[in-house]
Write a protein that holds these residues in place. Structure first.
Motif, short mmCIF file in Angstrom:
data_model
loop_
_atom_site.label_atom_id
_atom_site.label_comp_id
_atom_site.label_asym_id
_atom_site.label_seq_id
_atom_site.Cartn_x
_atom_site.Cartn_y
_atom_site.Cartn_z
N ILE A 15 46.33 45.64 30.49
CA ILE A 15 47.51 45.39 31.32
C ILE A 15 48.66 46.29 30.89
N ALA A 16 48.84 46.47 29.60
CA ALA A 16 49.91 47.33 29.10
C ALA A 16 49.69 48.78 29.53
N ALA A 18 47.90 49.87 32.13
CA ALA A 18 48.07 49.95 33.58
C ALA A 18 49.54 49.91 33.97
N SER A 19 50.32 49.07 33.32
CA SER A 19 51.75 48.97 33.62
C SER A 19 52.46 50.28 33.27
N LEU A 22 51.60 52.88 35.88
CA LEU A 22 52.26 52.62 37.16
C LEU A 22 53.72 53.01 37.13
N VAL A 23 54.40 52.75 36.02
CA VAL A 23 55.81 53.11 35.90
C VAL A 23 55.95 54.63 35.93
N ASP A 26 55.21 55.93 39.44
CA ASP A 26 56.25 55.57 40.40
C ASP A 26 57.34 56.63 40.43
#
Length: 51
Positions: A15-16, A18-19, A22-23, A26
């Motif tokens: 999760i870390a 992937a986050s 994504l940031v 973006d």
């Protein structure tokens, strides 16, 4: 209990990562969007030259 902790650690890491990605993506997608809009404006000027 060890199996539960291992699962939490593995999922938390996923999760870390992937986050984080994504940031970062973006920000790059925003820059790419601005570039495409700018390109569209330039192409529009080329297609309709002012006489």
């Amino acid at each position: 209990m060890d199996e539960l902790m291992g699962s939490i650690i593995q999922n938390g890491f996923s999760i870390a990562v992937a986050s984080f990605l994504l940031v970062r993506m973006d920000k790059r997608l925003e820059e790419l969007t601005k570039a495409v809009i700018s390109l569209g404006a330039v192409m529009e000027k080329i297609a309709r030259p002012e006489n």
